[in-house]
Design a protein around this motif. Structure first.
Motif, short mmCIF file in Angstrom:
data_model
loop_
_atom_site.label_atom_id
_atom_site.label_comp_id
_atom_site.label_asym_id
_atom_site.label_seq_id
_atom_site.Cartn_x
_atom_site.Cartn_y
_atom_site.Cartn_z
N ALA A 4 0.83 -1.20 0.00
CA ALA A 4 0.00 0.00 0.00
C ALA A 4 0.87 1.26 0.00
O ALA A 4 0.58 2.22 -0.72
CB ALA A 4 -0.93 -0.01 1.22
N ARG A 5 1.91 1.24 0.78
CA ARG A 5 2.78 2.41 0.84
C ARG A 5 3.55 2.61 -0.46
O ARG A 5 3.80 3.74 -0.88
CB ARG A 5 3.74 2.29 2.02
N LEU A 7 2.41 1.80 -3.41
CA LEU A 7 1.44 2.37 -4.33
C LEU A 7 1.25 3.86 -4.06
O LEU A 7 1.18 4.67 -4.99
CB LEU A 7 0.11 1.62 -4.22
N ASP A 8 1.17 4.22 -2.79
CA ASP A 8 1.03 5.63 -2.43
C ASP A 8 2.24 6.45 -2.87
O ASP A 8 2.12 7.64 -3.16
CB ASP A 8 0.84 5.78 -0.91
N ILE A 33 -5.09 -5.04 0.65
CA ILE A 33 -4.56 -4.02 -0.26
C ILE A 33 -5.70 -3.24 -0.89
O ILE A 33 -5.63 -2.02 -1.06
CB ILE A 33 -3.67 -4.67 -1.33
N ARG A 36 -6.96 -0.55 1.28
CA ARG A 36 -6.04 0.59 1.42
C ARG A 36 -5.84 1.35 0.12
O ARG A 36 -5.68 2.57 0.12
CB ARG A 36 -4.68 0.08 1.91
N ALA A 37 -5.80 0.61 -1.02
CA ALA A 37 -5.37 1.23 -2.26
C ALA A 37 -6.47 1.31 -3.31
O ALA A 37 -6.25 1.88 -4.39
CB ALA A 37 -4.17 0.47 -2.83
N ARG A 40 -6.41 0.38 -7.63
CA ARG A 40 -5.02 0.11 -8.01
C ARG A 40 -4.60 -1.29 -7.59
O ARG A 40 -3.74 -1.92 -8.23
CB ARG A 40 -4.08 1.14 -7.39
N ALA A 41 -5.19 -1.81 -6.52
CA ALA A 41 -4.82 -3.13 -6.01
C ALA A 41 -5.06 -4.22 -7.04
O ALA A 41 -4.34 -5.22 -7.09
CB ALA A 41 -5.61 -3.44 -4.74
#
Length: 245
Positions: A4-5, A7-8, A33, A36-37, A40-41
């Motif tokens: 997740a981080r 992707l961020d 994921i 959180r994302a 995009r996941a």
């Protein structure tokens, strides 16, 4: 959390690969994921080892000389095939021996004609020497691969077919493996080849929770090889326990 981080931070989800050991774990990771994302996941490749190998083989079946519509035999299916070949005494043990032989083939002996083509170079009992080629022929007649075949043929592709291997190496530039303590050396070899010594591979696990020694997992050997292949390696200790009070 690490996915997740990443992707961020702007990493391309289509170039990210996460590998774990069970379908349940993969589904759990995917759900986390997703929470959180978001969308995009769905572009992150998140698979079990065998599912990853199956994906690669299905895409490259023609180059490997394998039927693209192959089916996968699980342990029960494989044991039944061995029984049909007259192996009535301890067929499950024989299946594990055959799986162990396929998994232990070193890179320099991998052969596109199959593991039976290099048996004379391996330490194999006379019983297995007589049975393994018949077992592989039976699988081929059924357009089938067993679990150890999935890893074997993926390793063949990555070691013996440079153009195909290069395409898979360019596909992923961010890779992480869950449960390294249960990873067989042959499975690590797959990820090592895909990562191509670019420093994009991260391994996570708990050595005290090794439960697959019976199938050849040797986490200290795998981690030692990883430290050699990807030196310098940074180690982090995950000290917080989120599962128990």
């Amino acid at each position: 959390e690490r996915v997740a981080r990443a992707l961020d931070a702007g990493y391309d989800p289509a170039a990210m690969l996460c590998v774990t050991f069970t379908n349940r774990a993969a589904n759990e990771m995917r759900a986390r994921i997703q929470s959180r994302a978001g969308n995009r996941a769905g572009r992150v490749t998140l698979k079990t080892f065998h599912a990853l190998c199956a994906t690669i083989i299905r895409a490259e079946a023609a180059a490997l000389g394998i039927f693209r519509d192959y089916v996968i035999c699980d342990e029960t299916d494989s044991v039944e095939i061995l029984k049909s070949l007259g192996c009535q005494e301890g067929p499950k043990d024989v299946f594990f021996q055959i799986s162990g032989i396929k998994s232990a083939v070193p890179p320099d002996l991998l052969n596109l004609n199959g593991v039976q083509a290099v048996m004379d170079e391996l330490e194999v009992s006379e019983e297995i020497k007589g049975l393994l080629p018949r077992y592989q022929t039976k699988l081929q007649e059924q357009h089938a691969l067993d679990f150890s075949d999935l890893v074997y043929w993926t390793r063949c592709l990555l070691h013996l077919l440079p153009d195909k291997a290069a395409a898979w190496r360019h596909r992923f530039n961010w890779i992480q493996l869950d449960e390294v303590q249960d990873t067989h050396a042959s499975e690590y070899d797959v990820l090592c080849q895909v990562a191509d010594h670019r420093g994009s591979l991260a391994l996570y696990g708990d050595i005290d929770q090794t439960i697959y020694g019976w199938r050849g997992s040797n986490p200290l050997a795998v981690i030692g090889q990883f430290k050699t292949d990807f030196a310098p390696v940074t180690e982090h200790s995950l000290k917080l326990n989120y599962r128990a009070t």
